[in-house]
Design a protein around this motif. Structure first.
Motif, mmCIF file in Angstrom:
data_model
loop_
_atom_site.group_PDB
_atom_site.id
_atom_site.type_symbol
_atom_site.label_atom_id
_atom_site.label_comp_id
_atom_site.label_asym_id
_atom_site.label_seq_id
_atom_site.Cartn_x
_atom_site.Cartn_y
_atom_site.Cartn_z
ATOM 1 N N SER A 78 32.889 21.347 9.450
ATOM 2 C CA SER A 78 33.578 20.875 10.647
ATOM 3 C C SER A 78 34.723 21.795 11.053
ATOM 4 C CB SER A 78 34.108 19.459 10.403
ATOM 5 O OG SER A 78 34.833 18.990 11.511
ATOM 6 N N LEU A 79 35.400 22.392 10.054
ATOM 7 C CA LEU A 79 36.604 23.165 10.342
ATOM 8 C C LEU A 79 36.336 24.638 10.627
ATOM 9 C CD1 LEU A 79 39.004 21.660 7.641
ATOM 10 C CD2 LEU A 79 39.320 21.498 10.108
ATOM 11 N N LEU A 80 35.314 25.177 9.982
ATOM 12 C CA LEU A 80 35.114 26.620 10.055
ATOM 13 C C LEU A 80 33.880 27.002 10.864
ATOM 14 C CD1 LEU A 80 37.055 26.284 7.542
ATOM 15 C CD2 LEU A 80 36.140 28.450 6.789
ATOM 16 N N SER A 84 32.603 32.117 8.766
ATOM 17 C CA SER A 84 33.565 31.838 7.683
ATOM 18 C C SER A 84 33.040 30.827 6.678
ATOM 19 C CB SER A 84 34.881 31.327 8.283
ATOM 20 O OG SER A 84 35.398 32.243 9.211
ATOM 21 N N GLN A 85 31.970 30.116 7.059
ATOM 22 C CA GLN A 85 31.512 29.029 6.196
ATOM 23 C C GLN A 85 30.923 29.512 4.884
ATOM 24 O OE1 GLN A 85 28.895 26.154 7.980
ATOM 25 N NE2 GLN A 85 30.267 25.839 9.753
ATOM 26 N N ALA A 129 43.479 22.769 -0.978
ATOM 27 C CA ALA A 129 44.229 23.978 -0.623
ATOM 28 C C ALA A 129 43.293 25.117 -0.248
ATOM 29 C CB ALA A 129 45.123 24.383 -1.793
ATOM 30 N N LEU A 130 42.169 25.229 -0.938
ATOM 31 C CA LEU A 130 41.185 26.279 -0.666
ATOM 32 C C LEU A 130 40.653 26.167 0.767
ATOM 33 C CD1 LEU A 130 39.526 28.590 -1.930
ATOM 34 C CD2 LEU A 130 37.897 26.876 -2.741
ATOM 35 N N ILE A 131 40.283 24.954 1.157
ATOM 36 C CA ILE A 131 39.734 24.729 2.498
ATOM 37 C C ILE A 131 40.797 24.950 3.570
ATOM 38 C CG2 ILE A 131 38.761 22.952 4.031
ATOM 39 C CD1 ILE A 131 37.402 21.769 1.474
ATOM 40 N N ILE A 132 42.000 24.433 3.329
ATOM 41 C CA ILE A 132 43.080 24.579 4.320
ATOM 42 C C ILE A 132 43.439 26.049 4.536
ATOM 43 C CG2 ILE A 132 45.534 24.097 4.739
ATOM 44 C CD1 ILE A 132 45.027 21.436 3.176
#
Length: 818
Positions: A78-80, A84-85, A129-132
């Protein structure tokens, strides 16, 4: 460098993470920023649940783990963007595969050590933290991911490790010197011991991570971003009127966090406190809100109490016995035993006689604490030098917190008074010598009521909420509701009383609403939305709601409702009623109700039992309390009978027609025989006599009937009217005899020389009763202070409006006393 910590709810969804990014972007415009991340909301609990399922050999852990894995992978998607995924998916998969492997081992051997659990639980923050960090990079931010295990060093107390402060501070200072990114993303909660083992800082430890970094870097401030607008005056889950505290000092903040304020992890205050670094509690979802500032010297504040907090799931251990008195090291042995069993003591209280000592602990520690104490004092227990260990569970602690307690007189008294008035029993009390808080142990089921009661008293004292539970919506009930509607705004503005209908019922339906049922359409709302009426269920629901300042209002004339008063009063719920049955049963039952009201700090008010809205009982009560003594009573106490004999002349309408008119206008009961028998008047004089201090029963009062017996024996009301119509000559004769003597007929209740009676009397023109018109009542009290000229109370004594106003008056008197 600014340090910002974001809690699990702030990172609970991709949309929330985008809000975090907006905040960080704004904060990083003029300064470098450290972002400390919690695990996504609920993830740590999920990891713990998976671990315990695996330990039990329950392969359901795989299903729960799959949910957790999918949640993180969906967040990445959803975020990337697509480019980048893939790299991030590989990194996330690496962490998730490690968790999966560890849990598989736990499942196979059915063993879960605290050390292993630390390794599993810390993964939530690492993933977050990794995802953010990757999301920040994709959005064009100059971000870098940190590993707190490189600079936060602890001992090997797995589960809640203790930080090596000097070494950690040195390592943080050195580590951050080599970081050049504008935004530094760091997992919270996780750390390492000197042997390189994974440790954690305890649940809520991400706050601690942020505080350690802020202190070591001498940051200008520490910001804790969460889902509320700051540190609240009380837990908003229980207290809807709770609000954010604008500012508070470090000591008060530590007290509030110790006593259950979840917005900040208690150890987090200490590192920044030493450096004088302010902490700001902010809302991720309302970043413009002021929040709470925690600092060393807050400005002078007129609000002495800063917050009301609570700890749930408490157990109380009471160790007592004569062998404790004057014995050195007794307390030392107790606390040493608990310390060795790794049981944390939350509250301590000891009798000045040294005969007993009481400690409050977490409910989870009960078994270990019991074994430890019984082992440490096994000799004393065997020799019966100590009483058996007394343990109470399902308790909670409520605490008032302020650094100004020692400068404020009467706060403790106010706290215990308002709790007592609402029937909240206090099991134990503690107030430290520093006087930063006053703590009380109560039943867990009383938390909501206690917090709301205290919050209203200390923070909203200008507006007192009173919860009304109304049974009966006939003429009197509807009129009462209309009067409440008409006066509710006035009472708020002029008396600071907020009346609310929290429950309402009639013979068919019942309805509850914690937000209050609007006065203007309460009866219609009841009919539309109410469930089937069950009196027992209504009372149980009312008690279960456990609302502060509750008043039960019985507008019926039913014995079954009157029989519930003892149970209601014993639940510390006040009773207001025009129903005379409860006060005219056996004297012992009447006295029991009065005693229950005193014992449970509730109120039992029944002004409308005598004279409708006239202040008869209140006046009598004032006379007795002030030391006066009743010598005699003369009274016309039936508005319906007075109306009948004022309108029946023997020349116009027949007696039956006048009685019918009184029935139609609502002055009599639906069955007029109740009024005409005189039993209603008999009950009223009995109530006055009992309130005067006389132990009398209903049978002690003589009644002289004036209605022929065969009329009273009619099978129904219709036949009764036919019967009295046939007896017109009898009633006409009564009037003519009175007229011949220049007198009027009045139904009078009399008490004189210790004896009471009721009956129809011919009243001469020189007596105060003679000119009583319409449906008016009159009461004459001859007392020691009024021996010759009696104290006279006169006015309308029947009708829905005056009866409702009398009930209303009782409600207000109770509200003013709360």
């Amino acid at each position: 460098m600014k340090v910002l910590k974001f809690g699990g709810t702030s990172l609970g969804s991709p949309d929330n993470i985008k809000k975090v990014k907006a905040i960080v972007t704004e904060k990083s415009k003029n300064s470098r920023v450290v972002v400390v991340a919690s695990a996504f909301s609920g993830v740590t609990n999920q990891l713990q649940e998976c671990s315990h399922l695996a330990e039990k050999g329950d392969d359901q852990y795989k299903t729960e783990l799959d949910k957790l894995i999918n949640r993180h992978l969906e967040a990445v998607q959803s975020l990337l963007g697509a480019k980048s995924q893939s790299p991030l998916m590989a990194k996330v998969r690496l962490v998730l595969n490690e968790i999966e492997d560890i849990l598989k081992g736990v499942f196979l051997i059915h063993e879960l050590s605290i050390k292993t659990l630390d390794r599993i639980l810390g993964s939530g923050e690492v993933l977050s933290a990794l995802i953010i960090n990757e999301f920040f990079l994709q959005e064009g931010m100059k971000s870098n991911l940190l590993d707190p295990q490189d600079f936060i060093i602890t001992d090997s107390e797995f589960g809640k490790a203790n930080v090596d402060m000097p070494l950690t501070e040195k390592k943080i200072s050195s580590y951050f010197q080599h970081q050049e990114a504008e935004v530094l993303v760091c997992p919270g909660f996780v750390s390492k011991d000197l042997q390189g083992n994974n440790t954690t800082l305890g649940r809520g430890g991400s706050d601690y991570t942020a505080a350690l970094i802020a202190a070591a870097l001498d940051a200008p401030e520490l910001e804790i971003w969460t889902d509320v607008n700051g540190m609240m005056t009380a837990n908003p889950k229980y207290v809807k009127q709770a609000f954010a505290i604008p500012q508070i000092n470090y000591e008060e903040a530590m007290e509030l966090t110790h006593f259950g304020a979840k917005v900040l992890y208690p150890p987090s205050v200490h590192p920044v406190y030493k450096k004088g670094i302010p902490i700001y509690i902010k809302n991720t979802f309302e970043p413009e809100a002021e929040g709470t500032k925690i600092h060393k010297f807050p400005e002078a504040d007129s609000q002495s109490i800063k917050g009301i907090s609570c700890i749930e799931n408490i157990a109380l251990f009471n160790l007592s016995g004569s062998s404790m008195v004057g014995i050195p090291y007794f307390s030392h042995r107790l606390f040493e035993a608990l310390a060795q069993a790794k049981v944390s003591v939350i509250l301590i209280t000891q009798a000045s006689s040294e005969h007993s000592i009481c400690v409050a602990i977490d409910l989870e520690d009960v078994k270990r604490a019991k074994l430890a104490i019984e082992k440490a004092f096994s000799f004393e227990f065997k020799q019966e030098m100590l009483d058996p260990l007394f343990i109470e569970t399902d308790l909670a602690i409520v605490a008032l917190v302020s650094s100004q307690l020692k400068n404020q007189i009467g706060l403790s008294g106010k706290m215990f008074s308002v709790l007592g008035q609402n029937g909240i029993n206090i099991k134990a009390i503690a107030q430290g010598s520093s006087e930063k808080n006053i703590s009380a142990v109560i039943d867990k089921k009383q938390i909501k009521k206690a917090l709301n009661t205290l919050h209203e008293s200390f923070f909203l004292s200008d507006l007192k909420r009173v919860n009304l539970f109304i049974v009966g919506t006939g003429n009197v009930g509807k009129t009462l509701i209309d009067q409440l509607n008409q006066q509710s705004d006035y009472l708020k503005d002029h008396s600071q009383i907020d009346l609310r209908i929290s429950g309402i019922a009639n013979s068919r339906k019942m309805l509850f609403d914690l937000n209050g049922i609007p006065f203007e359409n309460a009866v219609n709302t009841l009919l539309e939305k109410g469930q089937k009426m069950n009196l027992e269920q209504f009372l149980e629901d009312m008690k279960d709601l456990n609302l502060r300042n509750s008043i039960f209002i019985d507008n019926t004339a039913h014995e079954v409702v009157a029989n519930t008063y003892s149970d209601v009063l014993a639940s510390s719920i006040s009773v207001v009623t025009p129903n005379k049955i409860a006060c005219t049963g056996k004297y012992d039952d009447y006295k029991n109700l009065k005693n229950l009201a005193l014992r449970y700090r509730s109120h039992f008010r029944f002004e409308t039992n005598v004279g409708a809205g006239l202040p008869v009982i209140n006046t009598l009560d004032d006379l007795i309390k002030s030391g006066d003594e009743i010598l005699g009573i003369q009274a016309v106490l039936s508005g319906s009978l007075n109306f009948i004999f004022n309108n029946y002349t023997g020349e116009g309408d027949s007696f039956a027609e006048v009685v019918k008119q009184a029935q139609e206008e609502g002055y009599t009961e639906p069955d007029p025989r109740i009024d005409l028998s005189g039993v209603d008047v008999k009950r009223k004089i009995l109530i006055l006599l009992r309130e005067s201090g006389f132990e009398m029963e209903l049978d002690d009062i003589d009644t002289i009937p004036f209605i022929p017996e065969k009329c009273m024996q009619a099978e129904n009301v219709e036949q009764f009217f036919e019967s009295i119509a046939q007896e017109e000559a009898h009633f006409k004769k009564l009037v003519e005899e009175a007229n011949a003597e220049g007198k009027k007929l009045k139904y009078v209740a009399t008490f004189e020389n210790g004896k009471a009676n009721t009956g129809l009397e011919k009243i001469a023109s020189d007596r105060p009763l003679y000119n009583l018109e319409g449906k008016d009542n009159i009461v004459l009290f001859n007392t020691k202070r009024y021996p010759e000229q009696p104290l006279v109370i006169k006015g309308a004594g029947a009708g829905a409006a005056v009866t409702a106003s009398g009930i209303f008056g009782d409600i207000i008197r109770i509200a003013n006393a709360l």
